[in-house]
Design a protein around this motif. Structure first.
Motif, short mmCIF file in Angstrom:
data_model
loop_
_atom_site.label_atom_id
_atom_site.label_comp_id
_atom_site.label_asym_id
_atom_site.label_seq_id
_atom_site.Cartn_x
_atom_site.Cartn_y
_atom_site.Cartn_z
N LEU B 142 9.27 -3.96 0.88
CA LEU B 142 8.75 -4.32 -0.27
C LEU B 142 7.23 -3.69 -0.61
CD1 LEU B 142 9.59 -5.49 -3.26
CD2 LEU B 142 8.48 -7.52 -2.49
N ALA B 143 6.46 -4.19 0.36
CA ALA B 143 5.05 -3.74 0.49
C ALA B 143 5.01 -2.27 0.21
CB ALA B 143 4.46 -4.29 1.64
N GLY B 144 5.91 -1.61 1.07
CA GLY B 144 5.75 -0.09 1.13
C GLY B 144 6.22 0.50 -0.38
N ILE B 145 7.29 0.00 -0.96
CA ILE B 145 7.84 0.79 -2.04
C ILE B 145 6.60 0.39 -3.17
CG2 ILE B 145 9.58 0.45 -3.88
CD1 ILE B 145 10.37 2.14 -1.43
N LEU B 146 6.22 -0.93 -3.07
CA LEU B 146 5.34 -1.08 -4.14
C LEU B 146 4.06 -0.36 -4.32
CD1 LEU B 146 5.21 -5.10 -4.25
CD2 LEU B 146 6.18 -3.57 -5.93
N MET B 147 3.65 -0.03 -2.94
CA MET B 147 2.42 0.93 -2.64
C MET B 147 2.78 2.24 -3.37
SD MET B 147 0.57 -0.06 0.92
CE MET B 147 1.85 -0.64 1.73
N ILE B 148 4.04 2.67 -2.90
CA ILE B 148 4.54 4.09 -3.68
C ILE B 148 4.56 4.18 -5.14
CG2 ILE B 148 6.58 5.72 -3.80
CD1 ILE B 148 7.12 4.99 -0.97
N GLY B 278 16.56 -16.48 14.46
CA GLY B 278 16.46 -16.03 12.96
C GLY B 278 15.03 -16.36 12.41
N GLY B 279 14.04 -15.57 13.06
CA GLY B 279 12.63 -15.67 12.68
C GLY B 279 11.98 -16.58 13.27
N PRO B 280 10.47 -16.62 13.12
CA PRO B 280 9.77 -15.78 12.35
C PRO B 280 9.75 -14.29 12.68
CG PRO B 280 8.24 -16.86 13.77
CD PRO B 280 9.65 -17.22 14.14
N GLY B 281 9.85 -13.38 11.78
CA GLY B 281 9.48 -11.82 12.11
C GLY B 281 7.86 -11.46 11.63
N ALA B 282 7.86 -10.18 11.62
CA ALA B 282 6.51 -9.64 11.09
C ALA B 282 6.83 -8.49 10.87
CB ALA B 282 5.48 -9.78 12.02
N GLY B 283 6.36 -7.68 9.58
CA GLY B 283 6.81 -6.44 9.07
C GLY B 283 5.52 -5.76 8.91
N PRO B 284 4.74 -5.04 9.89
CA PRO B 284 3.63 -4.47 9.47
C PRO B 284 3.98 -2.95 8.91
CG PRO B 284 3.28 -5.10 11.58
CD PRO B 284 4.55 -5.61 11.23
N VAL B 285 3.27 -2.64 7.98
CA VAL B 285 3.70 -0.97 7.04
C VAL B 285 2.51 -0.23 7.36
CG1 VAL B 285 4.36 0.00 5.15
CG2 VAL B 285 4.70 -2.46 5.26
N ALA B 286 2.69 1.01 8.20
CA ALA B 286 1.84 2.13 8.21
C ALA B 286 1.99 3.15 7.17
CB ALA B 286 2.18 2.84 9.78
N VAL B 287 0.63 3.31 6.65
CA VAL B 287 0.74 4.15 5.46
C VAL B 287 -0.29 5.53 5.37
CG1 VAL B 287 1.20 2.46 3.69
CG2 VAL B 287 -1.10 2.74 4.48
N ALA B 288 0.48 6.53 4.83
CA ALA B 288 -0.43 7.69 4.59
C ALA B 288 -1.81 7.55 3.97
CB ALA B 288 0.11 9.09 4.23
N ALA B 289 -2.71 8.38 4.18
CA ALA B 289 -4.20 8.17 3.36
C ALA B 289 -3.97 7.81 2.04
CB ALA B 289 -5.14 9.21 3.85
N GLU B 290 -3.18 8.79 1.34
CA GLU B 290 -3.02 8.57 -0.03
C GLU B 290 -2.88 7.08 -0.54
OE1 GLU B 290 -0.46 11.12 -2.21
OE2 GLU B 290 -0.74 10.15 -4.09
N LEU B 291 -1.97 6.32 0.28
CA LEU B 291 -1.58 5.18 0.11
C LEU B 291 -2.44 3.92 0.29
CD1 LEU B 291 2.36 5.69 0.70
CD2 LEU B 291 1.27 5.73 -1.57
N ALA B 292 -3.33 4.09 1.25
CA ALA B 292 -4.12 3.13 1.98
C ALA B 292 -4.92 2.29 0.72
CB ALA B 292 -5.06 3.68 2.81
N PRO B 293 -5.30 2.88 -0.40
CA PRO B 293 -6.23 2.24 -1.37
C PRO B 293 -5.27 0.86 -1.97
CG PRO B 293 -6.44 4.46 -1.76
CD PRO B 293 -5.42 4.54 -0.79
N TYR B 294 -3.88 1.31 -1.80
CA TYR B 294 -2.73 0.30 -2.62
C TYR B 294 -2.33 -0.99 -1.56
CZ TYR B 294 -3.09 4.53 -5.27
OH TYR B 294 -3.69 5.71 -5.68
N MET B 295 -2.95 -0.88 -0.49
CA MET B 295 -2.42 -1.94 0.34
C MET B 295 -2.71 -3.29 0.00
SD MET B 295 -3.28 -0.86 4.15
CE MET B 295 -4.87 -0.66 4.44
N PRO B 296 -1.67 -4.38 0.22
CA PRO B 296 -1.78 -5.79 -0.25
C PRO B 296 -3.21 -6.27 0.36
CG PRO B 296 0.21 -5.42 0.81
CD PRO B 296 -0.41 -4.04 1.07
#
Lengths: 441, 481
Positions: B142-148, B278-296
């Motif tokens: 979700l974080a990734g798609i929201l940044m896109i 069944g948890g806890p998980g963790a889901g870090p998201v790596a992003v390209a430079a263009e998307l970095a300003p939009y990180m949560p």
């Protein structure tokens, strides 16, 4: 130390069985241009001794609740976790097992979830609860989305301004792309603002600033408008002492249950919960453990209603979440079971009595005041002479973590902080707090 | 010894028992809360002692199977060994008893740890920044798609569609929906791969992103990944990499070089944080430079003087996705795991791929393999041969439990009817793999000779086959006093 159990001979035997001469031959589909140019710059593999040393040094750079007198809260509280609640988590059958999709080899996990669902239902006064959610803020999001499925074709969610600011911010992020609107209002204004466009009314108690609210404020607003009433609880230790949302007519209770058996861990992993009335149980998001029978008619448990979930429903799922906080819910089940009927109440009373004592002392301290008027549970707001951040810094020099400055969320409230008390705070600590505070003014 | 049945903790409760251990109240018991807002004792809550609790939860635990009992071949779930050191590290008081709102000067250990794992994950993905906010893989999606979405909004049009291959995890379409997108499914070709002509036809100016799992859920690496990225980028879209299968190539290939713009990782898969039932998980998201300003928010940053801070004031951020900053306790474990392997982390992927291919080679004569393309860390068979005798993958799953193994992932991916998806991971040696292979071969023989036996399985588990239909029909979700 790498965790690779195969011996060189075993690798050779397996390669022979596969019919290739080296492991790299198995990566034939990975084209050269996308291959990593060399080894990653991560240094040589470290030994246990070295890793322990490094992490020990990092941990020592944090101020923790064992080496400081600790009065921080704001949605994360320092409660005692009995030894057995943590030691039990080391058993590999709990620690390393997967999500209980295959019930015949997961009865332990499933029965524990079923028991935790029961505890949460009892604590909130609701009929049923789910198997847990990530944490408090996303639990509120899920509760609101659930409400929008129960009361369809309405766009407005009416939210108490005293809900944890990070929960509110999370709701705004999620709602941004879903054509749903958030309206924030004071608890007393909810009833007046609820109308035919409102699908949910949510109230937090104790509120973010500490005040205990009457859940009836949300219930009446929802009743008037036909919306779903949601009770938000960020400090679940209040539940054994305060009238629960289920007893006062609310439809859903949600929030953060980490206080009940899970350590602070710099914020997470935490333990979101969601409970509701029987009528809405099929709209609940997340995993659910249900009771059934096996082929011989014996009681057994399994995950149920999974047809709501993403692995079956895909884009039509009730939520995109794919996990709960299994191990945290287990720790919490152990905690709740152990403390039980009398222990939970006694702990909550110690929190409330401690807070009353410290609050009164601070109110008497020259230069400081406690602005809130309503009753509080274990947390309250303090007005400081000058920036609260400065007070907190100077108190920390005296080995006291004195409070959480509100400036973190509210630029116009630089001279206020939240102070929380739990069963971990001794009277000696509180007296030390008061005399240190007195020496600052 | 078959573990005995255990009553519910509520059924063990007896009036007058007490398991709490509290010091005496040292301050006056003055509680300034009106009676109308207070409740009485909670009827039905437990009254038990520590002895009851110790017995109860130990007995319950014996009704589970964990990874230390033996191989856990659940495809797509990467059930690998969980190093015990990491559990102790997460419990150091400086971590476990650290409050998220302690003054930053007194939280430098946490902040440096966050920065270190971000740098390590950036190095492994070849992408410059990594948000640590997401609480699990799906949350990371979700974080990734929201940044896109935010990046496209900045360019002037958020677009309407997300493309997802039919082999994808169910979380992908669910995520796209919650980010406000319509999902368009792409059919895989006869080799189990994405068809470039299908992609080209679907990739319009209305498409925000292609979400693809690398390697895909059949374990097949898209060898034309660079061309795929070009097609997506050529139309102004983003390439989302679902990193659920990162264990197949970590340290060997580089998502940044593939043209992937966003990739979430499941720390509980590739980086061995325990699955915990069944948890806890963790889901870090790596992003390209263009998307970095939009990180949560918040984002961990390093100051000029070498100290660290959390940055909240990021005007272009997609906003908050949770309370507090990150699944911190999981980061501790994952960073310890990464440092244990260091620059040799690629050896992990190598052994994982060898193990999966060994199983594939040793079972393909008895279980049907729909796609013959080379596979990496997992292999997907089907029950086609056994179905001729009326035995289905569910029966094979249940029978495998009698041999002491948790089953593989069944009936996924959806493009293989009767799928049996096996992922051994690198933490099995040949002896452990052979034991599993022998069990699977024995079951294939049983399916030939005595199919009725499988229909009744399992026989040696704590409970016999569980009636899941009855559970959904007559919902019982709690004990009642």
């Amino acid at each position: 130390m790498k965790f690779l159990p195969s011996s060189p001979d075993e690798r050779r035997e397996m390669l022979a069985a596969v019919g290739v001469s080296s492991i790299d031959d198995l990566f034939v589909d990975v084209p050269a241009p996308v291959r990593a140019p060399g080894k990653p710059a991560l240094g040589r593999p470290l030994s246990e001794i070295e890793i322990r040393r490094l992490f020990g040094e990092l941990a020592a750079r944090n101020a923790d609740a064992r080496s400081y007198a600790h009065f921080l809260g704001a949605g994360c509280y320092h409660h005692y976790v009995p030894a057995i609640a943590d030691q039990m988590l080391y058993r590999e059958e709990w620690l390393t097992a997967y999500t209980p999709y295959q019930p015949e080899i997961s009865q332990g996990t499933l029965q524990s979830i079923f028991e935790w669902q029961t505890h949460i239902a009892l604590l909130t006064g609701m009929d049923v609860a789910n198997a847990s959610l990530y944490e408090g803020a996303t639990a509120l999001v899920e509760a609101l989305l659930m409400a929008s499925r129960i009361v369809k074709n309405r766009r407005k969610a009416l939210l108490d301004r005293n809900i944890h600011p990070e929960y509110l911010a999370t709701v705004r992020t999620y709602f941004h792309n879903l054509d749903l609107e958030v309206i924030e209002a004071g608890p007393e204004e909810l009833e007046g603002l609820a109308d035919a466009g409102t699908f949910a009314v949510a109230l937090q108690s104790p509120g973010f600033f500490g005040e205990v609210r009457d859940w009836g404020l949300a219930a009446r607003a929802a009743q008037k408008s036909g919306a779903v009433a949601i009770g938000v609880v960020a400090e679940a230790m209040s539940l054994p002492l305060l009238k629960p949302p289920g007893e006062l007519g609310l439809d859903i209770a949600c929030g953060e249950a980490r206080s009940l058996g899970v350590p602070m861990s710099y914020g997470a992993p935490a333990l979101g919960f969601l409970a509701c009335r029987d009528a809405h149980k099929r709209q609940m998001p997340g995993r659910l453990a249900g009771q059934t029978v096996d082929a011989e008619g014996n009681r057994a448990f399994c995950l149920t209603l999974s047809t709501r979930e993403q692995h079956i429903r895909r884009e039509k799922a009730t939520s995109n979440i794919c996990t709960n906080q299994g191990l945290m819910a287990l720790a919490s089940n152990i905690y709740l079971s152990l403390l039980g009927k009398s222990g939970l109440r006694a702990t909550a009373i110690q929190c409330a009595a401690g807070a009353a004592y410290l609050r009164e002392g601070i109110a008497r301290t020259k230069g400081f005041s406690v602005p809130g008027r309503g009753p509080v549970f274990n947390e309250f707001c303090v007005k400081t002479p000058g920036p609260a951040e400065e007070i907190v810094r100077r108190m920390a020099e005296r080995k006291i973590l004195a409070g959480v400055p509100l400036a973190r969320w509210f630029a116009d409230r630089r001279e206020e902080m939240l102070v929380a008390v739990t069963e971990m705070n001794t009277r000696e600590e509180m007296d030390r707090y008061l005399s240190a505070l007195g020496s600052l003014a | 010894m078959k573990p005995r049945r255990e009553p519910l903790i509520f059924e063990r409760s007896r009036p007058g028992k007490n398991g709490a251990s509290l010091p005496p109240l040292e301050v006056p018991e003055t509680i300034a809360i009106p009676e109308a807002l207070r409740r009485g004792p909670i009827e039905g809550e437990t009254e038990v002692t520590e002895v009851d609790v110790a017995r109860h939860f130990t007995r319950l635990s014996r009704r589970n199977l964990g990874i230390d009992d033996g191989m856990y071949p659940l495809g797509s779930c990467t059930m690998k060994h969980n190093p015990r050191l990491n559990e102790e590290l997460a419990r150091l008081p400086g971590f476990a008893a650290a409050h998220p709102y302690a003054p930053e000067a007194l939280a430098q250990g946490s902040l440096e740890l966050m920065w270190r794992i971000e740098r390590a994950l950036a190095e492994l993905t070849g992408l410059p920044r990594v948000t640590l906010a997401p609480a699990a893989g799906a949350h990371g999606e979700l974080a990734g798609i929201l940044m896109i979405r935010k990046a496209l909004e900045k360019r002037g049009n958020p677009r309407k569609v997300v493309l997802i291959p039919d082999s994808a995890h169910g979380t992908n379409p669910a995520t796209a929906h919650f980010a406000g997108y319509r999902v368009q499914e792409l059919k895989s070709n006869a080799n189990g791969r994405l068809d470039l002509s299908v992609l080209e036809a679907a990739m319009t100016q209305e498409v925000a992103a292609l979400m693809m799992t690398v390697p895909n859920t059949l374990g097949i690496f898209e060898r034309r990944i660079v061309e795929i990225a070009k097609i997506v980028h050529g139309k102004g879209g983003f390439l989302y990499g679902d990193g659920a299968n990162f264990n197949a190539f970590v340290g060997i290939a580089n998502p940044g070089l593939m043209g992937i713009d966003v990739m979430h990782m499941n720390l509980h898969k590739t980086f061995s944080t325990p699955h915990g039932g069944g948890g806890p998980g963790a889901g870090p998201v790596a992003v390209a430079a263009e998307l970095a300003p939009y990180m949560p928010v918040p984002v961990d940053e390093r100051n000029g003087d070498g100290t660290f801070r959390l940055e909240y004031d990021r005007p272009d951020s997609v906003g908050r996705l949770r309370s507090f900053a990150t699944q911190f306790g999981m980061l501790v474990r994952a960073l310890a795991f990464i440092l244990s392997h260091g620059e040799e982390i690629g050896d992990m992927a190598r052994d994982a791929v060898l193990n999966a291919n060994y199983i594939r080679a040793r079972l393909r004569d008895v279980y049907h393999l729909k796609y013959d393309s080379p596979t990496l860390h997992e292999v997907v068979f089907s029950d086609r041969k056994q179905a001729e005798k009326g035995v289905h993958n569910g029966d094979i799953a249940k029978r495998l439990m009698d041999y002491g193994f948790p089953p593989p992932t069944m009936s996924f991916p959806l493009i293989v009817a009767g799928a049996i998806m096996i992922e051994p991971t690198e933490t099995e040696d040949k002896g452990e793999l052979d034991a599993f292979i022998e069990a699977m071969r024995a079951i294939a023989r049983e399916a030939e000779e005595n199919p009725g036996l499988l229909a009744g399985a399992p026989y040696d588990t704590p409970v016999r086959r569980v009636d899941e239909v009855a559970a959904a029909k007559n919902l019982i979700l709690r004990w009642k006093p």
